[in-house]
Design an enzyme around this catalytic site. Structure first.
Site, PDB file in Angstrom:
ATOM      1  N   SER A   1     107.872  22.248  95.993  1.00 44.66           N
ATOM      2  CA  SER A   1     108.665  21.640  97.051  1.00 44.66           C
ATOM      3  C   SER A   1     107.777  21.307  98.256  1.00 44.66           C
ATOM      4  O   SER A   1     106.877  20.496  98.142  1.00 44.66           O
ATOM      5  CB  SER A   1     109.831  22.567  97.419  1.00 44.66           C
ATOM      6  OG  SER A   1     110.759  21.921  98.247  1.00 44.66           O
ATOM      7  N   SER A   2     107.973  21.944  99.400  1.00 46.45           N
ATOM      8  CA  SER A   2     107.099  21.703 100.537  1.00 46.45           C
ATOM      9  C   SER A   2     105.652  22.039 100.186  1.00 46.45           C
ATOM     10  O   SER A   2     104.713  21.382 100.652  1.00 46.45           O
ATOM     11  CB  SER A   2     107.550  22.528 101.744  1.00 46.45           C
ATOM     12  OG  SER A   2     106.797  22.233 102.893  1.00 46.45           O
TER      13      SER A   2
END
Length: 353
Positions: free
Chosen positions: A140-141
């Site tokens: 994700s991030s």
């Protein structure tokens, strides 16, 4: 509106770690410039290999170094294979990484990426890490940061594996969260995306880290549109066609598809999977070359006889078995020879199977 709690709920079931033999440790004292106060945590197995490999494992929004250490199997695999793992800890209150500022997107420009780069430099100088075997992976991030590091610090990394992220520079702008990018509203040409990456380290002419990207087709937190944009970006960087040279279905799980564009880039699409994508750490280590040779062995069965030549006219003969039969920009036939059907692999590629 993006919600950190929503992201945490989506990610909670993603990571399934195995208990490592030792504890996560924190590096304190001076280890290099750290303008945003990123936390430096690491795992060293009891038996570290001589000149060990290093993996930088980067957590998701609302995550922490501790959560990624305990929730993934990289530390346990380090016990087996003798490499070291660094787990950076994001300073942002929401647990997300700075992947948007000009500083973090620029080589030695500052931001969270500089801190991570200096962790790697410290490990090479002080822990005997093999500088040719430094790898990065994130979710994700953390996947976004993996792309950022691939663009801004290509001199430090040999390979990367990004899980449910977005292309380098897609989040660029004044805010930590870029809704236009996350919802799949940003579309560029491969050349434009590639220029973004090249701007991260102006004048750099050395080798680029090979990269693989993974994403679920039902991802709405970071829209699946970004998967296709990422393919455009990295095929441009490596000088590959946007049409894969090999497509392997049901790899490594049923309904997941691996598309290979060249020795340095591949993309794995997980049909029916949302942002909650399960990390396949064994496959990551193989891609890095820690447990394998880092290549992409073919898994599609070859035809038992030489197929007829691939046709290129939409109104011409039906496409042969294994040939392309659709996808964005495809100008060839859309029907397949008897006994095969045109199956969509991803938005860029359909194949007669």
């Amino acid at each position: 509106m993006f919600s950190f709690s929503k992201c945490l709920a989506l990610i909670a079931g993603v990571v399934a770690g195995v208990n490592a033999a030792g504890p996560l440790q924190q590096q304190t004292g001076s280890w290099g410039a750290n303008p945003t106060n990123v936390g430096f945590y690491y795992y060293k197995p009891a038996s570290v290999s001589s000149n060990p490999a290093l993996i930088v494992a980067i957590h998701y929004c609302s995550g922490t170094a501790q959560a990624f250490y305990s929730g993934t199997s990289y530390a346990n695999l380090a016990d087996q294979h003798g490499f070291i793992v660094i787990y950076p800890d994001a300073p942002d209150a929401g647990g997300c990484w700075d992947v948007h500022t000009t500083a973090t997107l620029t080589h030695d420009g500052g931001g969270d990426s500089l801190a991570i780069a200096n962790m790697v430099r410290f490990a090479i100088s002080n822990w005997g890490v093999d500088a040719s075997r430094v790898y990065m992976t994130g979710l994700s991030s953390g996947a976004m940061m993996t792309n950022v590091l691939a663009g801004a610090y290509p001199d430090l990394f040999a390979a990367g594996s990004a899980w449910a992220g977005v292309p380098y520079g897609c989040f660029g702008g004044p805010d930590m969260w870029n809704s236009a990018c996350s919802t799949g509203q940003i579309t560029k040409s491969g050349q434009q995306w590639g220029s973004d990456v090249r701007s991260g380290y102006p004048g750099y002419t050395g080798p680029r880290p090979k990269l693989e990207i993974w994403q679920g087709t039902l991802d709405t937190t970071l829209n699946y549109h970004n998967f296709g944009e990422g393919i455009k970006q990295w095929t441009n960087i490596f000088g590959y066609s946007e049409t894969p040279t090999e497509v392997d279905t049901n790899w490594p799980l049923p309904n997941w598809t691996r598309s290979v564009y060249g020795p340095n880039f591949r993309a794995i699409s997980a049909a029916g999977v949302d942002h909650n994508i399960q990390i396949q750490a064994d496959q990551v280590l193989d891609w890095f070359g820690i447990t394998g040779d880092g290549s992409t062995p073919p898994t599609s069965p070859p035809p038992t006889t030489t197929p007829p030549p691939t046709t290129t006219s939409p109104n011409g003969p039906a496409q042969s078995q294994w040939g392309q039969c659709g996808g964005i920009g495809w100008q060839g036939p859309f029907t397949c020879v008897a006994g095969t059907t045109c199956q969509m692999i991803n938005q860029w590629y359909s194949q007669c199977l």
